[in-house]
Design an enzyme around this catalytic site. Structure first.
Site, PDB file in Angstrom:
ATOM      1  CB  CYS A 157      -0.926   0.027   1.217  1.00 26.21           C
ATOM      2  SG  CYS A 157      -1.897   1.559   1.318  1.00 26.21           S
ATOM      3  CG  MET A 200      -5.100   2.231  -4.861  1.00 25.74           C
ATOM      4  SD  MET A 200      -6.141   2.617  -6.288  1.00 25.74           S
ATOM      5  CE  MET A 200      -5.571   1.383  -7.454  1.00 25.74           C
TER       6      MET A 200
END
Length: 401
Positions: A104, A317
């Site tokens: 992430c 993201m």
């Protein structure tokens, strides 16, 4: 019948970029969860509140979105010249599953501040004023991330005037440097796993689409927005409420995963929800983002919309931003063409919440494209710290019960 009291596990709830998650020190986890396996997965699912057929995460720390169903485990690094190892788990919302296949990028921002605040960085390296470069080993993908954390009065600076589209309030700017972000590990092979910057991808029920499939930041497949009936200005409501559209994107993702060598058969895609990402790109145009703000054509180089865990992301993201910046730097990719073509070392793209700038240094070496680093600015903040409570039998129960 008697019931055991809940476990109390030290934890920190943090925002990093446009995501938030629960951060743990490895040493604070119950012994059974200090190693990979079913016990660890069961613990993290219970922390988040998954699987939840109501898709609300009422009985956990998750937010019932891909951006808020996340857990992070930090430990002293096992790698030379690194400060901490960072392991990331993407917890599925409605199924008993934790995806460990990728990073992430947003929560990577919070790893640096967490490492400093939790004693992983020698105090001699922390100035009274300035920055600390925290060298992070991203254990999921085996890559180095350097997190440049601002320091004020000898402490991590969290407040500031840096504004990040997709985050309501300003905070201190943190610069992220993704070193050699192209995936050359066991899953991905070269930056372009097929050896081409553009491929024809046959997707039953959809057709043959031109795509750029790249392993940089996170495995990502890019599609031209117009080829699938979109403009690139879509917001979450236009995609996430359309079951047919979501099925189309999942089909594209699954077939791209096979072509990229990430899975052997499309049936395996359901067990690899976090990667690859699927995104669609378009040339810039005037449009309105989710906050109501108007973005002018001249404010951006291109438009990008990306899906995460089967839904259109509310912003972008961080790892996908690395993929976007890298692909934009390589002439001829769909991302580069949407941005107008030619050579570039940075790109500003529009996403559903606003804009984001990312830089990447790419070069062709012996006929193969490589990228030395990608850079972007994000912010992070501690939301709550203390301890997580979970039922004592969490790790004894079969996954999903």
């Amino acid at each position: 019948m008697t019931y055991a009291p809940q476990l109390r596990i030290p934890a920190t709830y943090m925002r990093g970029g446009t995501s938030k998650g629960v951060f743990f020190r490895l040493e604070d986890l119950p012994p059974a969860a200090q190693v990979p396996g079913a016990a660890r997965d069961a613990l993290l699912m219970r922390v988040i509140g998954s699987p939840d057929p109501y898709a609300k995460h009422t009985d956990g720390m998750g937010g019932a979105t891909s951006s808020t169903s996340k857990c992070v485990i930090i430990s002293r690094s096992t790698q030379p010249d690194h400060d901490v190892d960072y392991l990331y788990g993407q917890v599925s919302i409605d199924t008993a599953f934790v995806d460990w296949s990728g990073n992430c990028g947003n929560l990577s921002t919070a790893v640096g501040p967490f490492a400093i605040a939790n004693g992983f960085i020698d105090v001699s390296r922390i100035p009274r004023e300035g920055t600390v470069a925290v060298r992070v080993w991203q254990a999921n993908i085996g890559k180095t991330i350097i997190v440049h954390v601002p320091i004020q009065d000898g402490q991590v600076q969290e407040t500031g005037d840096f504004e990040l589209d997709g985050v309501t309030f300003p905070a201190a700017e943190i610069v992220l440097e993704f070193v050699d972000p192209a995936d050359e590990g066991e899953d991905g092979g070269a930056m372009f796993p097929t050896g081409h910057i553009v491929d024809d991808l046959d997707v039953p029920g959809v057709g043959t689409l031109q795509v750029t499939m790249i392993n940089a930041g996170i495995p990502t497949v890019f599609v031209d927005a117009a080829a699938i009936g979109y403009t690139g200005t879509e917001l979450q409501g236009a995609i996430n409420g359309d079951a047919k559209a979501l099925a189309m994107f999942e089909a594209i993702r699954a077939h791209a995963a096979v072509r990229m060598g990430l899975i052997d058969d499309v049936s395996e895609a359901a067990k690899r929800q976090h990667t690859p990402k699927v995104a669609f790109v378009a040339p810039p145009r005037d449009h309105v983002v989710s906050s109501g703000k108007t973005i002018a054509t001249g404010d951006i180089d291109l438009l990008v919309r990306a899906l995460s865990m089967g839904k259109l992301h509310h912003a972008m993201m961080g790892t996908a931003a690395v993929a976007i910046g890298t692909a934009a730097a390589i002439p001829g990719t769909l991302v580069n063409l949407a941005a107008g073509g030619g050579a570039r070392t940075s790109v500003r793209f529009g996403h559903p919440s606003g804009t984001l700038r990312v830089g990447a240094e790419a070069a062709q070496v012996d006929g193969q494209w490589t990228v030395s680093k990608a850079i972007m600015s994000r912010s992070a903040r501690v939301l709550m710290e203390g301890a997580i409570r979970v039922p004592a039998d969490t790790m004894d129960a079969p996954a999903g019960t």
